[in-house]
Design a protein around this motif. Structure first.
Motif, PDB file in Angstrom:
ATOM      1  N   GLY A 168       0.796  -1.218   0.000  1.00  0.00           N
ATOM      2  CA  GLY A 168       0.000   0.000   0.000  1.00  0.00           C
ATOM      3  C   GLY A 168       0.827   1.265   0.000  1.00  0.00           C
ATOM      4  N   ALA A 169       0.217   2.324  -0.483  1.00  0.00           N
ATOM      5  CA  ALA A 169       0.839   3.653  -0.455  1.00  0.00           C
ATOM      6  C   ALA A 169       0.645   4.297   0.913  1.00  0.00           C
ATOM      7  N   GLY A 170       1.609   5.090   1.314  1.00  0.00           N
ATOM      8  CA  GLY A 170       1.470   5.843   2.548  1.00  0.00           C
ATOM      9  C   GLY A 170       0.327   6.835   2.461  1.00  0.00           C
ATOM     10  N   GLY A 171      -0.157   7.265   3.601  1.00  0.00           N
ATOM     11  CA  GLY A 171      -1.299   8.165   3.641  1.00  0.00           C
ATOM     12  C   GLY A 171      -0.913   9.632   3.614  1.00  0.00           C
ATOM     13  N   THR A 172      -1.756  10.451   4.234  1.00  0.00           N
ATOM     14  CA  THR A 172      -1.600  11.906   4.204  1.00  0.00           C
ATOM     15  C   THR A 172      -1.672  12.464   5.616  1.00  0.00           C
ATOM     16  N   ILE A 173      -0.729  13.341   5.957  1.00  0.00           N
ATOM     17  CA  ILE A 173      -0.742  14.039   7.244  1.00  0.00           C
ATOM     18  C   ILE A 173      -0.640  15.529   6.976  1.00  0.00           C
ATOM     19  N   ASN A 174      -1.601  16.287   7.489  1.00  0.00           N
ATOM     20  CA  ASN A 174      -1.599  17.740   7.363  1.00  0.00           C
ATOM     21  C   ASN A 174      -1.662  18.370   8.756  1.00  0.00           C
ATOM     22  N   VAL A 175      -0.744  19.295   9.035  1.00  0.00           N
ATOM     23  CA  VAL A 175      -0.771  20.058  10.282  1.00  0.00           C
ATOM     24  C   VAL A 175      -0.768  21.533   9.899  1.00  0.00           C
ATOM     25  N   THR A 176      -1.781  22.283  10.389  1.00  0.00           N
ATOM     26  CA  THR A 176      -1.962  23.669   9.944  1.00  0.00           C
ATOM     27  C   THR A 176      -2.250  24.578  11.125  1.00  0.00           C
ATOM     28  N   THR A 177      -1.542  25.688  11.204  1.00  0.00           N
ATOM     29  CA  THR A 177      -1.866  26.761  12.148  1.00  0.00           C
ATOM     30  C   THR A 177      -2.186  28.005  11.334  1.00  0.00           C
TER      31      THR A 177
END
Length: 267
Positions: A168-177
């Protein structure tokens, strides 16, 4: 009045929304704008049986103080479920885990923490006793999003993972301020597995405040034992500055055939 789940002499509280046999997880939804406390609770919408999708846990409202386990795991070929917390601001006490994994070939689920209040100065701290997971045992990783309107974010020793299994492909991580500082000194991982592509990690800051990466490990790589390519890590903070110390940024390709990915820092 404020809502409290799990405090008192009766002990811990457990809320389950599962099928009695084999099936998909259900839904737990809590809304309270005066402030909520979830203390040493176990909220689970995990699938049951060999194949089922994880369910949905949704908390919406004002300030939230959270301690406990929040489980939306899928099973077999089922996908991980959804954990979606849209609250004024967050305070974490003790140990807490947010899991929307697929325990088979399905895709990892979605975990969202969104601190919505403007003008909140207390820090959203995800420390060594906090885990956020949208992994898959034998499939692609899911999605994790952490957003703060003005509450500073500090990921200190936290395990935030959207990793894959199998091919499988790695997922997505988003961190936003959107109006505060961001400090990362823990682990963010969206690695691929086997021949799967690495995932995508994006950190987005505000032009007035800095992003500090201090002894962090951020990885969107291919599997060293496979041939998957690395994907990308993007850190965006135009005008605000990016400070990096003792940190590993990894978008390497796996094995002998995987291509390296892209790492971009923009300030």
């Amino acid at each position: 009045a404020a809502l409290t789940i799990g405090t008192g002499s009766a002990g811990n509280v457990q809320l389950f929304a599962k099928a009695p046999g084999s099936g998909n997880g259900g839904t737990i939804s809590v809304t309270d704008y005066t402030g909520m406390t979830v203390n040493s609770a176990n909220l689970s919408v995990a699938a049951t049986g060999s194949n089922g999708n994880g369910g949905s846990i949704a908390l919406t409202g004002g300030p939230a103080t959270l301690t406990g386990s929040f489980n939306a795991n899928g099973s077999g070929n089922g996908i991980g479920g959804t954990i979606n917390f849209q609250n004024g601001y967050f305070t974490f006490n003790g140990t807490q885990s947010f899991t929307a994994n697929s325990l088979g070939t399905g895709k990892g689920g979605t975990v969202t923490l969104n601190s919505t209040y403007a003008g909140e100065s207390s820090t959203l701290t995800l420390g060594v006793n906090t885990t956020l997971q949208a992994d898959s045992t034998s499939g692609p990783g899911g999605t994790i999003s952490i957003t703060a309107a003005s509450q500073p974010i500090a990921l200190t020793g936290t395990g935030v993972t959207a990793t894959a299994g199998g091919n499988g492909a790695g997922g997505t991580i988003n961190v936003t301020t959107t109006d505060s500082t961001m400090t990362i000194s823990g682990t963010l991982s969206a690695n691929g597995s086997g021949t799967g592509l690495g995932g995508q990690i994006t950190l987005t800051g505000h032009s007035t405040f800095s992003i500090l990466l201090n002894n962090a490990t951020i990885s969107a790589a291919g599997d060293p034992a496979g041939n998957g390519s690395g994907n990308f890590i993007s850190i965006l903070n135009p005008g605000g500055g990016i400070n990096v110390s003792g940190t590993t940024l990894n978008a390497q390709g796996g094995g002998t055939g995987g291509n390296g990915g892209n790492i971009t820092l923009t300030d």
